[in-house]
Design a protein around this motif. Structure first.
Motif, short mmCIF file in Angstrom:
data_model
loop_
_atom_site.label_atom_id
_atom_site.label_comp_id
_atom_site.label_asym_id
_atom_site.label_seq_id
_atom_site.Cartn_x
_atom_site.Cartn_y
_atom_site.Cartn_z
N GLU A 28 0.84 -1.20 0.00
CA GLU A 28 0.00 0.00 0.00
C GLU A 28 0.87 1.25 0.00
O GLU A 28 0.54 2.26 -0.63
CB GLU A 28 -0.91 0.01 1.24
N GLY A 29 2.01 1.17 0.69
CA GLY A 29 2.94 2.30 0.70
C GLY A 29 3.59 2.52 -0.65
O GLY A 29 3.84 3.65 -1.06
N VAL A 30 3.89 1.41 -1.37
CA VAL A 30 4.47 1.54 -2.71
C VAL A 30 3.49 2.23 -3.65
O VAL A 30 3.88 3.00 -4.53
CB VAL A 30 4.88 0.16 -3.26
N LYS A 31 2.21 1.98 -3.43
CA LYS A 31 1.19 2.64 -4.24
C LYS A 31 1.31 4.16 -4.10
O LYS A 31 1.15 4.91 -5.08
CB LYS A 31 -0.20 2.18 -3.80
N ASP A 37 5.28 -9.36 -3.71
CA ASP A 37 5.04 -9.27 -5.16
C ASP A 37 4.17 -8.08 -5.54
O ASP A 37 4.43 -7.38 -6.53
CB ASP A 37 4.38 -10.55 -5.67
N GLU A 38 3.14 -7.84 -4.76
CA GLU A 38 2.22 -6.76 -5.08
C GLU A 38 2.93 -5.41 -5.12
O GLU A 38 2.71 -4.59 -6.02
CB GLU A 38 1.08 -6.73 -4.06
N GLY A 39 3.83 -5.19 -4.15
CA GLY A 39 4.58 -3.94 -4.13
C GLY A 39 5.55 -3.84 -5.28
O GLY A 39 5.74 -2.78 -5.88
N LYS A 65 7.02 -13.39 -9.65
CA LYS A 65 6.03 -12.51 -10.26
C LYS A 65 6.42 -11.05 -10.06
O LYS A 65 6.32 -10.22 -10.98
CB LYS A 65 4.65 -12.79 -9.66
N GLY A 66 6.89 -10.74 -8.85
CA GLY A 66 7.29 -9.37 -8.55
C GLY A 66 8.55 -8.96 -9.28
O GLY A 66 8.63 -7.87 -9.85
#
Length: 599
Positions: free
Chosen positions: A233-236, A256-258, A281-282
């Motif tokens: 969320e912070g990377v967003k 991975d999401e970040g 994936k990341g």
């Protein structure tokens, strides 16, 4: 009365002074006394002359009075203060230096009240006061410096209130405020500094909330948020920072999401990822960063490197502690523009080295602790290499290293090359820095190395070098730094080495040179760094060493020195770093030394 014309114009005086700017003492004590004209030129051009001074020893009362009355004291632009005399400087000299532009007073155990004088330095533009205990009260003092553009307050116990005070510095463009317990509340204050382009806020636990606030600083180009508990969320939030080109996001669980979100930051040029819990994936998403020039990765164990295949624009790549899959080097072999490559702490197969040997643009290669042996030959066709680190591998033969004619720095510590390897290395005519310790080169190897005319820094620790080897080394009069740790040169060897008149750094730990050897070394008045630990030295030897007037760093631990010798060492006013542990000292003297030195 007719005024006698000046011999030189003001412009010519300034031109002469500009070539002497590194010698402030000469300008103060000689040039300023030539005539009133020269004195005025110094005063009126002090900022252009950029005069620098390093305070590393206390002055006696007479010297202090002379300096406090010196009208040129305000002309000094750049000042660095060493830890041993920092508190003395703050109360006795600093108050007179109101024309200072840059001040470095780091790691000096200063408290808030010690730095009150800094508030009067209204011309100050750069300040490094890191690693002190100045807390938010010190921040109040610093906040008065309206012209400050660059500030380092790393580990100074600023806290949230300190960050609030520093946010008043409206001209600040660079701030290092790592490890100061800021959390998200402190980040909110930092986010108000709209001229900052460089921010290091590592290890402050600012979390996602704090990084969201920082992301509003659209002007930032460089950001270090390592170890702040930032998640995807912070990377967003980071993705909003369109001018950010350099990012260190190591030690944050972005997963991975970040990493996928990082892949959207197309403007990034330099990226550091380490211990981020990123999967394939990341990592694959990073391949879309086509403007990336430098990539540092820690935590790629057992994973594919296919994502790197398309990143041919990379010029710098660093892998740390990553055991890649068997074909992990194949994608890397496509990076034809690499000039800097580091692979540390993993096994490199011969086939991998063949891939590295194809990087014809490489100028720097670091491959320490990678179990390299025969495959070493594959990299000896890299004609542009100037820096090579092959330390702690299993290399036995280096005959082909003679092809690397451009090398200026080589670290081959901890291999098995023997004196024949030293013979091959001695043919590298441009080498200025050689680290060849732990290689059993013995005196025969030293004989070959002593023919290298450009060598100024030589490390030959643990090589069974004796007095005979010291004789060969003594022929290398151009040496400025020599490491002979754990050899067997003894007293006679110390006598021979004392002939090296250009040597400023000498490391002879564990050579049984004893008191007589220490006396010979004490004649080397040019020394600034000396490691003479573990040499059976008593008070007699310590007293001799205390005569080295230029010495700023001394390691003399694990000897047989008593209080009398220690007191002689303690009288060395220019000494800033001292390790005298594991001698025969009383508790009183030991405590005195701890107060004087905390390095």
């Amino acid at each position: 009365m007719i005024k006698k014309p000046e011999l030189f114009s003001d412009d010519i005086c300034f031109e002469i002074l500009s070539h002497l700017a590194n010698d402030w003492k000469f300008i103060f004590t000689t040039c300023s006394l030539i005539s009133q004209q020269w004195l005025n030129v110094i005063k009126h051009n002090s900022s252009l002359l950029n005069l620098s001074i390093y305070f590393n020893q206390k002055l006696n009362d007479e010297q202090k009075n002379q300096m406090s009355k010196c009208e040129l004291l305000t002309c000094l632009s750049n000042v660095k203060v060493y830890s041993k005399i920092a508190k003395w400087f703050c109360t006795n000299i600093g108050i007179f230096m109101k024309g200072m532009i840059r001040l470095e007073i780091s790691y000096c155990r200063l408290e808030a009240e010690d730095v009150n004088f800094i508030g009067e330095m209204k011309q100050l533009t750069e300040l490094d006061i890191s690693l002190n205990n100045i807390n938010c009260k010190g921040a109040i003092t610093i906040s008065q410096l309206s012209k400050l553009t660059k500030l380092n307050v790393y580990q100074t116990k600023m806290g949230v209130e300190g960050a609030k005070e520093l946010s008043k510095l409206k001209e600040l463009t660079s701030l290092e405020i790592g490890d100061n317990h800021l959390k998200s509340e402190g980040a909110a204050h930092i986010a108000q500094m709209r001229k900052l382009t460089f921010l290091d806020i590592n290890t402050n636990m600012i979390g996602n909330e704090g990084i969201e606030l920082i992301s509003r600083m659209e002007q930032l180009t460089d950001l270090d948020v390592m170890d702040n508990n930032i998640r995807s969320e912070g990377v967003k939030s980071l993705c909003k920072m369109k001018h950010l080109t350099n990012l260190n996001i190591g030690n944050n669980p972005i997963e991975d999401e970040g990493a996928i979100l990082l892949g959207e930051m197309k403007q990034l040029k330099n990226l550091i990822t380490a211990c981020n819990n990123i999967g394939m994936k990341g990592f694959s998403s990073l391949s879309t960063l086509l403007n990336l020039e430098s990539l540092v990765i820690l935590g790629l164990d057992g994973k594919s490197t296919d994502f790197i295949r398309e990143m041919n624009q990379l010029t710098r790549l660093e892998f740390y502690g990553s055991n890649l899959e068997p074909k992990g080097f194949d994608p890397i072999s496509h990076l034809s523009n690499l000039t800097f490559l580091t692979i540390r702490g993993r096994n490199i197969a011969d086939g991998d080295l063949e891939c590295i040997g194809q990087f014809k643009k490489l100028t720097t290669l670091n491959v320490p602790s990678c179990n390299i042996n025969q495959g070493f030959k594959s990299i000896c066709g890299l004609k542009n290499l100037t820096f090579l680190d092959l330390s702690y591998n299993k290399i036995e033969s280096v005959e082909s290293i003679t092809n690397l004619k451009s090398l200026t720095q080589l670290d081959i510590n901890g291999n098995r090359i023997g004196h024949e390897g030293a013979k091959s290395i001695s043919q590298l005519d441009n080498l200025t820095n050689l680290q060849i310790g732990h290689n059993l080169i013995q005196d025969e190897g030293i004989k070959y190395l002593s023919t290298m005319q450009c060598l100024t820094t030589l490390g030959v620790a643990e090589n069974q070098i004796s007095i005979e080897g010291a004789k060969f080394i003594s022929k290398s009069h151009q040496l400025t730094s020599l490491d002979l740790t754990n050899n067997v040169i003894e007293t006679e060897g110390a006598k021979i080495l004392s002939e090296l008149n250009n040597l400023t750094g000498l490391f002879v730990y564990g050579n049984r040179i004893r008191d007589e050897g220490a006396k010979y070394i004490s004649t080397m008045q040019q020394l600034t760094i000396l490691d003479i630990a573990y040499n059976e030295i008593t008070d007699e030897g310590a007293k001799a060493i205390s005569n080295l007037d230029q010495l700023s760093t001394l390691y003399i631990y694990s000897n047989e020195i008593c209080d009398e010798g220690a007191k002689s060492i303690c009288g060395m006013k220019q000494l800033t770093i001292l390790d005298i542990d594991y001698n025969v000292l009383s508790e009183e003297v030991s405590n005195q030394l701890r107060m004087e030195y905390h390095n």
